[in-house]
Scaffold this motif. Structure first.
Motif, PDB file in Angstrom:
ATOM      1  N   LEU A  22       0.844  -1.199   0.000  1.00  0.00           N
ATOM      2  CA  LEU A  22       0.000   0.000   0.000  1.00  0.00           C
ATOM      3  C   LEU A  22       0.873   1.241   0.000  1.00  0.00           C
ATOM      4  O   LEU A  22       1.958   1.252   0.589  1.00  0.00           O
ATOM      5  CB  LEU A  22      -0.880   0.006   1.257  1.00  0.00           C
ATOM      6  CG  LEU A  22      -2.013  -1.019   1.297  1.00  0.00           C
ATOM      7  CD1 LEU A  22      -2.679  -1.009   2.682  1.00  0.00           C
ATOM      8  CD2 LEU A  22      -3.044  -0.740   0.202  1.00  0.00           C
ATOM      9  N   ALA A  64      -5.257  -0.242  -5.547  1.00  0.00           N
ATOM     10  CA  ALA A  64      -5.164   0.674  -4.403  1.00  0.00           C
ATOM     11  C   ALA A  64      -4.424   1.961  -4.788  1.00  0.00           C
ATOM     12  O   ALA A  64      -4.761   3.044  -4.307  1.00  0.00           O
ATOM     13  CB  ALA A  64      -4.464  -0.021  -3.240  1.00  0.00           C
ATOM     14  N   GLU A  67      -6.909   4.192  -6.490  1.00  0.00           N
ATOM     15  CA  GLU A  67      -7.911   4.682  -5.525  1.00  0.00           C
ATOM     16  C   GLU A  67      -7.309   5.722  -4.581  1.00  0.00           C
ATOM     17  O   GLU A  67      -7.897   6.773  -4.334  1.00  0.00           O
ATOM     18  CB  GLU A  67      -8.460   3.509  -4.694  1.00  0.00           C
ATOM     19  CG  GLU A  67      -9.437   2.651  -5.477  1.00  0.00           C
ATOM     20  CD  GLU A  67      -9.854   1.400  -4.705  1.00  0.00           C
ATOM     21  OE1 GLU A  67     -10.504   0.555  -5.331  1.00  0.00           O
ATOM     22  OE2 GLU A  67      -9.514   1.267  -3.501  1.00  0.00           O
ATOM     23  N   ASP A  68      -6.136   5.415  -4.062  1.00  0.00           N
ATOM     24  CA  ASP A  68      -5.526   6.323  -3.079  1.00  0.00           C
ATOM     25  C   ASP A  68      -5.149   7.661  -3.718  1.00  0.00           C
ATOM     26  O   ASP A  68      -5.372   8.722  -3.138  1.00  0.00           O
ATOM     27  CB  ASP A  68      -4.283   5.677  -2.454  1.00  0.00           C
ATOM     28  CG  ASP A  68      -4.647   4.503  -1.543  1.00  0.00           C
ATOM     29  OD1 ASP A  68      -5.837   4.375  -1.201  1.00  0.00           O
ATOM     30  OD2 ASP A  68      -3.745   3.730  -1.192  1.00  0.00           O
ATOM     31  N   TRP A  71      -8.239   9.642  -4.354  1.00  0.00           N
ATOM     32  CA  TRP A  71      -8.744  10.187  -3.085  1.00  0.00           C
ATOM     33  C   TRP A  71      -7.940  11.418  -2.663  1.00  0.00           C
ATOM     34  O   TRP A  71      -8.488  12.390  -2.131  1.00  0.00           O
ATOM     35  CB  TRP A  71      -8.678   9.093  -2.000  1.00  0.00           C
ATOM     36  CG  TRP A  71      -9.149   9.578  -0.658  1.00  0.00           C
ATOM     37  CD1 TRP A  71     -10.434   9.833  -0.293  1.00  0.00           C
ATOM     38  CD2 TRP A  71      -8.330   9.865   0.475  1.00  0.00           C
ATOM     39  NE1 TRP A  71     -10.461  10.271   1.016  1.00  0.00           N
ATOM     40  CE2 TRP A  71      -9.184  10.302   1.511  1.00  0.00           C
ATOM     41  CE3 TRP A  71      -6.960   9.800   0.722  1.00  0.00           C
ATOM     42  CZ2 TRP A  71      -8.713  10.676   2.770  1.00  0.00           C
ATOM     43  CZ3 TRP A  71      -6.484  10.157   1.971  1.00  0.00           C
ATOM     44  CH2 TRP A  71      -7.355  10.593   2.982  1.00  0.00           C
ATOM     45  N   SER A 272      -0.120   3.907   6.065  1.00  0.00           N
ATOM     46  CA  SER A 272      -0.589   3.859   4.678  1.00  0.00           C
ATOM     47  C   SER A 272      -1.660   4.922   4.474  1.00  0.00           C
ATOM     48  O   SER A 272      -2.375   5.287   5.419  1.00  0.00           O
ATOM     49  CB  SER A 272      -1.128   2.469   4.333  1.00  0.00           C
ATOM     50  OG  SER A 272      -2.345   2.243   4.997  1.00  0.00           O
ATOM     51  N   ILE A 273      -1.766   5.386   3.257  1.00  0.00           N
ATOM     52  CA  ILE A 273      -2.770   6.408   2.930  1.00  0.00           C
ATOM     53  C   ILE A 273      -4.156   5.849   3.249  1.00  0.00           C
ATOM     54  O   ILE A 273      -5.024   6.521   3.788  1.00  0.00           O
ATOM     55  CB  ILE A 273      -2.644   6.801   1.440  1.00  0.00           C
ATOM     56  CG1 ILE A 273      -1.256   7.412   1.199  1.00  0.00           C
ATOM     57  CG2 ILE A 273      -3.751   7.759   1.029  1.00  0.00           C
ATOM     58  CD1 ILE A 273      -0.921   7.662  -0.235  1.00  0.00           C
ATOM     59  N   ARG A 274      -4.311   4.558   2.929  1.00  0.00           N
ATOM     60  CA  ARG A 274      -5.586   3.894   3.195  1.00  0.00           C
ATOM     61  C   ARG A 274      -5.951   3.930   4.676  1.00  0.00           C
ATOM     62  O   ARG A 274      -7.093   4.183   5.040  1.00  0.00           O
ATOM     63  CB  ARG A 274      -5.459   2.439   2.726  1.00  0.00           C
ATOM     64  CG  ARG A 274      -6.678   1.641   2.960  1.00  0.00           C
ATOM     65  CD  ARG A 274      -6.963   0.792   1.803  1.00  0.00           C
ATOM     66  NE  ARG A 274      -6.850   1.530   0.546  1.00  0.00           N
ATOM     67  CZ  ARG A 274      -7.397   1.126  -0.583  1.00  0.00           C
ATOM     68  NH1 ARG A 274      -8.086   0.018  -0.610  1.00  0.00           N
ATOM     69  NH2 ARG A 274      -7.271   1.824  -1.682  1.00  0.00           N
ATOM     70  N   ARG A 277      -7.181   7.242   5.610  1.00  0.00           N
ATOM     71  CA  ARG A 277      -8.523   7.469   5.067  1.00  0.00           C
ATOM     72  C   ARG A 277      -9.560   6.740   5.919  1.00  0.00           C
ATOM     73  O   ARG A 277     -10.586   7.306   6.288  1.00  0.00           O
ATOM     74  CB  ARG A 277      -8.548   6.938   3.634  1.00  0.00           C
ATOM     75  CG  ARG A 277      -9.827   7.182   2.935  1.00  0.00           C
ATOM     76  CD  ARG A 277      -9.621   6.914   1.465  1.00  0.00           C
ATOM     77  NE  ARG A 277     -10.256   5.702   1.024  1.00  0.00           N
ATOM     78  CZ  ARG A 277      -9.893   5.004  -0.052  1.00  0.00           C
ATOM     79  NH1 ARG A 277      -8.863   5.398  -0.768  1.00  0.00           N
ATOM     80  NH2 ARG A 277     -10.545   3.947  -0.402  1.00  0.00           N
TER      81      ARG A 277
END
Ligand code: GLU
Length: 295
Positions: A22, A64, A67-68, A71, A272-274, A277
């Motif tokens: 990620l 991912a 998506e990241d 975002w 992680s950016i996820r 979020r």
């Protein structure tokens, strides 16, 4: 944005993540640096998926990445270049280097390299000073002997000899070594050695060759990336000279580090950016965290 791999802008930079984990805050910082630089210059930031390491790449990490980055509010021209689809371009470049007599097949395993480094060297060129540098054991093997499983290496010493009358300088605009740089031949031999360009049994090139070929194919005029890659820039500059590719300006930015001063790695899932979020943080929060550079 226009859908073209080589946008006709004067300033083209890129973000080139590998889908092996990620994206973390260090990637976010790098991405912001690249996209902000493109915006400031009225240029473009292209995206490239560096998926050459088949054993570590996973499709969900590529998903991912899209998506990241979306975002975070970033966008890029389509289609996105993926290194796993670029075999032909790499093979072409590799053939050219082979025709120049600058490549050789190496069958040493990592264990062989370690063992060779432990023993005194004879007839294999300069003894590299760092443990990770390949000592040149297979340097005299001809390309005709290349077999499955072999790594194809660049004979750096010979490449430097061939280019001795050429201008190999480049412009760096980052905080480290800002200004005109030139390769330090002695340090290249000592710290980098004969880098791997490709693996015979894998249908793709290794990092150095792929990056140089792709930066040129994507019309990259400014390479914005982390300072951890500053040491390999002379190899990239050398490959550009050997392959007659345009020379970009480099900007190596500082790295995001953890509280112990260590740079972030993909295993730092907590950063992680996820994870940010999912914890309800906003893209603006992520930008702020990146700005602090120590997380
Ligand atoms: N793919 C590399 C990484 O994820 C970046 C390579 C580059 O920017 O030259 O660290």
């Amino acid at each position: 944005m226009a859908s073209d791999r080589t946008p006709p802008a004067d300033f083209v930079t890129r973000f080139a993540p590998s889908p092996t984990g990620l994206l973390h805050l260090g990637h976010a910082y790098s991405a912001f640096e690249a996209w902000d630089a493109a915006k400031a210059a009225g240029g473009t930031c292209v995206l490239r998926i560096e998926d050459t390491d088949r054993s570590r790449v996973r499709p969900e990490f590529e998903t991912a990445i899209y998506e990241d980055l979306s975002w975070l509010g970033l966008s890029w021209p389509e289609p996105v270049m993926r290194q796993s689809e670029r075999h032909e371009a790499y093979a072409h470049a590799l053939n050219r280097l082979a025709d120049l007599g600058l490549t050789y097949p190496c069958r040493c395993t990592r264990a062989d390299v370690r063992a060779a480094l432990a023993a005194p060297q004879e007839d294999t060129g300069p003894v590299p000073g760092t443990p990770s540098v390949y000592p040149g054991t297979c340097r005299l093997r001809p390309m005709s002997e290349a077999g499955p499983g072999d790594a194809i290496r660049l004979n750096i010493g010979r490449a430097l000899e061939l280019l001795q009358d050429k201008d190999l300088t480049w412009l760096e605009t980052g905080p480290l070594h800002a200004g005109r740089n030139a390769p330090d031949q002695e340090s290249m031999l000592r710290t980098l050695g004969d880098v791997v360009l490709a693996r015979k049994d894998i249908e793709t090139a290794a990092y150095h060759l792929a990056v140089v070929v792709d930066d040129a194919a994507q019309g990259v005029t400014h390479v914005v990336r982390g300072a951890d890659l500053i040491e390999v820039t002379p190899v990239h500059r050398l490959l550009q000279a050997l392959l007659n590719l345009p020379v970009p300006v480099w900007h190596h930015h500082a790295l995001v580090r953890d509280e112990n001063g260590k740079r972030l790695a993909k295993r730092d899932d907590a950063r992680s950016i996820r994870a940010y979020r999912e914890a309800g943080r906003t893209p603006r929060d992520v930008r702020e965290l990146c700005r602090a550079q120590i997380v």
